[in-house]
Design a protein around this motif. Structure first.
Motif, PDB file in Angstrom:
ATOM      1  N   SER A  14      71.911  36.227 -20.768  1.00 23.97           N
ATOM      2  CA  SER A  14      71.205  34.939 -20.795  1.00 23.97           C
ATOM      3  C   SER A  14      71.392  34.180 -19.477  1.00 23.97           C
ATOM      4  O   SER A  14      70.434  33.634 -18.920  1.00 23.97           O
ATOM      5  CB  SER A  14      71.710  34.079 -21.945  1.00 23.97           C
ATOM      6  N   ALA A  15      72.623  34.165 -18.980  1.00 25.43           N
ATOM      7  CA  ALA A  15      72.898  33.472 -17.715  1.00 25.43           C
ATOM      8  C   ALA A  15      72.176  34.152 -16.550  1.00 25.43           C
ATOM      9  O   ALA A  15      71.603  33.473 -15.679  1.00 25.43           O
ATOM     10  CB  ALA A  15      74.403  33.442 -17.460  1.00 25.43           C
ATOM     11  N   PHE A  16      72.184  35.463 -16.532  1.00 23.18           N
ATOM     12  CA  PHE A  16      71.501  36.204 -15.469  1.00 23.18           C
ATOM     13  C   PHE A  16      69.997  35.952 -15.515  1.00 23.18           C
ATOM     14  O   PHE A  16      69.356  35.745 -14.478  1.00 23.18           O
ATOM     15  CB  PHE A  16      71.808  37.693 -15.592  1.00 23.18           C
ATOM     16  N   SER A  17      69.426  35.958 -16.709  1.00 27.00           N
ATOM     17  CA  SER A  17      67.994  35.696 -16.863  1.00 27.00           C
ATOM     18  C   SER A  17      67.646  34.294 -16.397  1.00 27.00           C
ATOM     19  O   SER A  17      66.629  34.084 -15.728  1.00 27.00           O
ATOM     20  CB  SER A  17      67.573  35.869 -18.322  1.00 27.00           C
ATOM     21  N   ALA A  18      68.482  33.319 -16.754  1.00 28.45           N
ATOM     22  CA  ALA A  18      68.239  31.940 -16.331  1.00 28.45           C
ATOM     23  C   ALA A  18      68.333  31.813 -14.816  1.00 28.45           C
ATOM     24  O   ALA A  18      67.486  31.159 -14.186  1.00 28.45           O
ATOM     25  CB  ALA A  18      69.227  31.006 -17.015  1.00 28.45           C
ATOM     26  N   ALA A  19      69.333  32.445 -14.221  1.00 29.14           N
ATOM     27  CA  ALA A  19      69.500  32.370 -12.768  1.00 29.14           C
ATOM     28  C   ALA A  19      68.316  33.014 -12.048  1.00 29.14           C
ATOM     29  O   ALA A  19      67.810  32.476 -11.050  1.00 29.14           O
ATOM     30  CB  ALA A  19      70.805  33.047 -12.362  1.00 29.14           C
ATOM     31  N   LEU A  20      67.870  34.140 -12.542  1.00 28.86           N
ATOM     32  CA  LEU A  20      66.726  34.823 -11.933  1.00 28.86           C
ATOM     33  C   LEU A  20      65.457  33.989 -12.073  1.00 28.86           C
ATOM     34  O   LEU A  20      64.670  33.879 -11.118  1.00 28.86           O
ATOM     35  CB  LEU A  20      66.555  36.187 -12.593  1.00 28.86           C
ATOM     36  N   SER A  21      65.256  33.378 -13.223  1.00 29.28           N
ATOM     37  CA  SER A  21      64.076  32.535 -13.435  1.00 29.28           C
ATOM     38  C   SER A  21      64.103  31.303 -12.534  1.00 29.28           C
ATOM     39  O   SER A  21      63.074  30.906 -11.978  1.00 29.28           O
ATOM     40  CB  SER A  21      63.996  32.107 -14.896  1.00 29.28           C
ATOM     41  N   ILE A  22      65.276  30.714 -12.390  1.00 29.08           N
ATOM     42  CA  ILE A  22      65.410  29.543 -11.507  1.00 29.08           C
ATOM     43  C   ILE A  22      65.146  29.943 -10.060  1.00 29.08           C
ATOM     44  O   ILE A  22      64.471  29.211  -9.312  1.00 29.08           O
ATOM     45  CB  ILE A  22      66.798  28.889 -11.676  1.00 29.08           C
ATOM     46  N   ALA A  23      65.644  31.100  -9.651  1.00 28.26           N
ATOM     47  CA  ALA A  23      65.405  31.566  -8.281  1.00 28.26           C
ATOM     48  C   ALA A  23      63.913  31.767  -8.019  1.00 28.26           C
ATOM     49  O   ALA A  23      63.404  31.399  -6.945  1.00 28.26           O
ATOM     50  CB  ALA A  23      66.171  32.860  -8.037  1.00 28.26           C
ATOM     51  N   ILE A  24      63.215  32.321  -8.987  1.00 30.08           N
ATOM     52  CA  ILE A  24      61.768  32.493  -8.842  1.00 30.08           C
ATOM     53  C   ILE A  24      61.084  31.135  -8.779  1.00 30.08           C
ATOM     54  O   ILE A  24      60.173  30.918  -7.971  1.00 30.08           O
ATOM     55  CB  ILE A  24      61.210  33.352  -9.991  1.00 30.08           C
ATOM     56  N   GLY A  25      61.521  30.189  -9.612  1.00 28.33           N
ATOM     57  CA  GLY A  25      60.955  28.841  -9.598  1.00 28.33           C
ATOM     58  C   GLY A  25      61.176  28.132  -8.273  1.00 28.33           C
ATOM     59  O   GLY A  25      60.266  27.461  -7.758  1.00 28.33           O
ATOM     60  N   VAL A  26      62.348  28.287  -7.691  1.00 32.88           N
ATOM     61  CA  VAL A  26      62.642  27.656  -6.405  1.00 32.88           C
ATOM     62  C   VAL A  26      61.749  28.241  -5.313  1.00 32.88           C
ATOM     63  O   VAL A  26      61.209  27.519  -4.475  1.00 32.88           O
ATOM     64  CB  VAL A  26      64.136  27.823  -6.055  1.00 32.88           C
ATOM     65  N   ALA A  47      61.894  34.357 -20.669  1.00 36.17           N
ATOM     66  CA  ALA A  47      61.673  35.098 -21.918  1.00 36.17           C
ATOM     67  C   ALA A  47      61.587  36.595 -21.661  1.00 36.17           C
ATOM     68  O   ALA A  47      62.155  37.402 -22.408  1.00 36.17           O
ATOM     69  CB  ALA A  47      60.403  34.605 -22.595  1.00 36.17           C
ATOM     70  N   THR A  48      60.902  36.988 -20.600  1.00 39.01           N
ATOM     71  CA  THR A  48      60.740  38.411 -20.291  1.00 39.01           C
ATOM     72  C   THR A  48      62.055  39.052 -19.891  1.00 39.01           C
ATOM     73  O   THR A  48      62.408  40.129 -20.395  1.00 39.01           O
ATOM     74  CB  THR A  48      59.705  38.577 -19.166  1.00 39.01           C
ATOM     75  N   PHE A  49      62.788  38.416 -18.980  1.00 41.38           N
ATOM     76  CA  PHE A  49      64.057  38.991 -18.538  1.00 41.38           C
ATOM     77  C   PHE A  49      65.067  39.052 -19.681  1.00 41.38           C
ATOM     78  O   PHE A  49      65.788  40.038 -19.830  1.00 41.38           O
ATOM     79  CB  PHE A  49      64.645  38.186 -17.369  1.00 41.38           C
ATOM     80  N   SER A  50      65.119  37.995 -20.502  1.00 39.45           N
ATOM     81  CA  SER A  50      66.051  37.985 -21.636  1.00 39.45           C
ATOM     82  C   SER A  50      65.704  39.091 -22.625  1.00 39.45           C
ATOM     83  O   SER A  50      66.588  39.809 -23.093  1.00 39.45           O
ATOM     84  CB  SER A  50      66.014  36.632 -22.343  1.00 39.45           C
ATOM     85  N   SER A  51      64.436  39.229 -22.939  1.00 37.00           N
ATOM     86  CA  SER A  51      64.011  40.269 -23.873  1.00 37.00           C
ATOM     87  C   SER A  51      64.381  41.649 -23.356  1.00 37.00           C
ATOM     88  O   SER A  51      64.892  42.492 -24.102  1.00 37.00           O
ATOM     89  CB  SER A  51      62.501  40.175 -24.097  1.00 37.00           C
ATOM     90  N   LEU A  52      64.122  41.895 -22.080  1.00 35.19           N
ATOM     91  CA  LEU A  52      64.455  43.192 -21.490  1.00 35.19           C
ATOM     92  C   LEU A  52      65.952  43.459 -21.561  1.00 35.19           C
ATOM     93  O   LEU A  52      66.380  44.540 -22.003  1.00 35.19           O
ATOM     94  CB  LEU A  52      63.982  43.240 -20.038  1.00 35.19           C
ATOM     95  N   LEU A  53      66.756  42.497 -21.165  1.00 29.79           N
ATOM     96  CA  LEU A  53      68.203  42.707 -21.161  1.00 29.79           C
ATOM     97  C   LEU A  53      68.768  42.825 -22.577  1.00 29.79           C
ATOM     98  O   LEU A  53      69.690  43.616 -22.810  1.00 29.79           O
ATOM     99  CB  LEU A  53      68.890  41.579 -20.386  1.00 29.79           C
ATOM    100  N   PHE A  54      68.224  42.075 -23.533  1.00 27.18           N
ATOM    101  CA  PHE A  54      68.695  42.206 -24.911  1.00 27.18           C
ATOM    102  C   PHE A  54      68.361  43.582 -25.470  1.00 27.18           C
ATOM    103  O   PHE A  54      69.128  44.166 -26.226  1.00 27.18           O
ATOM    104  CB  PHE A  54      68.116  41.114 -25.799  1.00 27.18           C
ATOM    105  N   ARG A  55      67.193  44.118 -25.103  1.00 23.31           N
ATOM    106  CA  ARG A  55      66.839  45.476 -25.542  1.00 23.31           C
ATOM    107  C   ARG A  55      67.760  46.516 -24.926  1.00 23.31           C
ATOM    108  O   ARG A  55      68.146  47.477 -25.579  1.00 23.31           O
ATOM    109  CB  ARG A  55      65.391  45.794 -25.200  1.00 23.31           C
ATOM    110  N   VAL A  56      68.110  46.332 -23.653  1.00 28.15           N
ATOM    111  CA  VAL A  56      69.023  47.268 -22.987  1.00 28.15           C
ATOM    112  C   VAL A  56      70.398  47.212 -23.640  1.00 28.15           C
ATOM    113  O   VAL A  56      71.018  48.251 -23.899  1.00 28.15           O
ATOM    114  CB  VAL A  56      69.104  46.961 -21.471  1.00 28.15           C
ATOM    115  N   ILE A  57      70.880  46.020 -23.939  1.00 29.34           N
ATOM    116  CA  ILE A  57      72.181  45.876 -24.607  1.00 29.34           C
ATOM    117  C   ILE A  57      72.136  46.523 -25.988  1.00 29.34           C
ATOM    118  O   ILE A  57      73.060  47.230 -26.390  1.00 29.34           O
ATOM    119  CB  ILE A  57      72.580  44.390 -24.704  1.00 29.34           C
ATOM    120  N   GLY A  58      71.049  46.304 -26.722  1.00 28.25           N
ATOM    121  CA  GLY A  58      70.909  46.912 -28.045  1.00 28.25           C
ATOM    122  C   GLY A  58      70.855  48.424 -27.989  1.00 28.25           C
ATOM    123  O   GLY A  58      71.468  49.114 -28.807  1.00 28.25           O
TER     124      GLY A  58
END
Length: 101
Positions: A14-26, A47-58
């Motif tokens: 979640s933190a990685f997804s948020a950081a990546l999204s913020i970087a894209i926004g900046v 939403a996309t990055f979180s979904s992808l990473l949650f699927r990988v973790i699962g």
């Protein structure tokens, strides 16, 4: 996988997804993108990055047992089981009734 490890991985994803999204926004804000489009883009990336990473973790924490007979698509997916339970389901997958049609 233990519950503590799963929670840590989920929080990290979640933190990685948020950081990546913020970087894209900046980066997009430097091009003068309107705030409404910027927000929509950042939220969709989150939403996309979180979904992808949650699927990988699962997928990483799931054990799958398949039937060994050629052409049979029977499978059992397990999460959070011990070795005895996993072995029991492996035996069930190996001796389940096969379809003949």
């Amino acid at each position: 996988m233990s519950i503590t490890r799963n929670r840590a991985l989920t929080a990290g994803a979640s933190a990685f997804s948020a950081a990546l999204s913020i970087a894209i926004g900046v980066r997009l804000s430097g091009y003068g993108v309107p705030i409404s489009l910027l927000l929509a883009c950042c939220l969709s990336c989150l939403a996309t990055f979180s979904s992808l990473l949650f699927r990988v973790i699962g997928a990483w924490s799931t054990t799958t047992h398949r039937c060994t007979q050629a052409g049979c698509d029977f499978r059992v997916s397990l999460t959070g089981t011990d070795s005895a339970e996993s072995r029991r389901w492996q035996e069930i997958a190996a001796r389940h009734p096969h379809r003949t049609h």
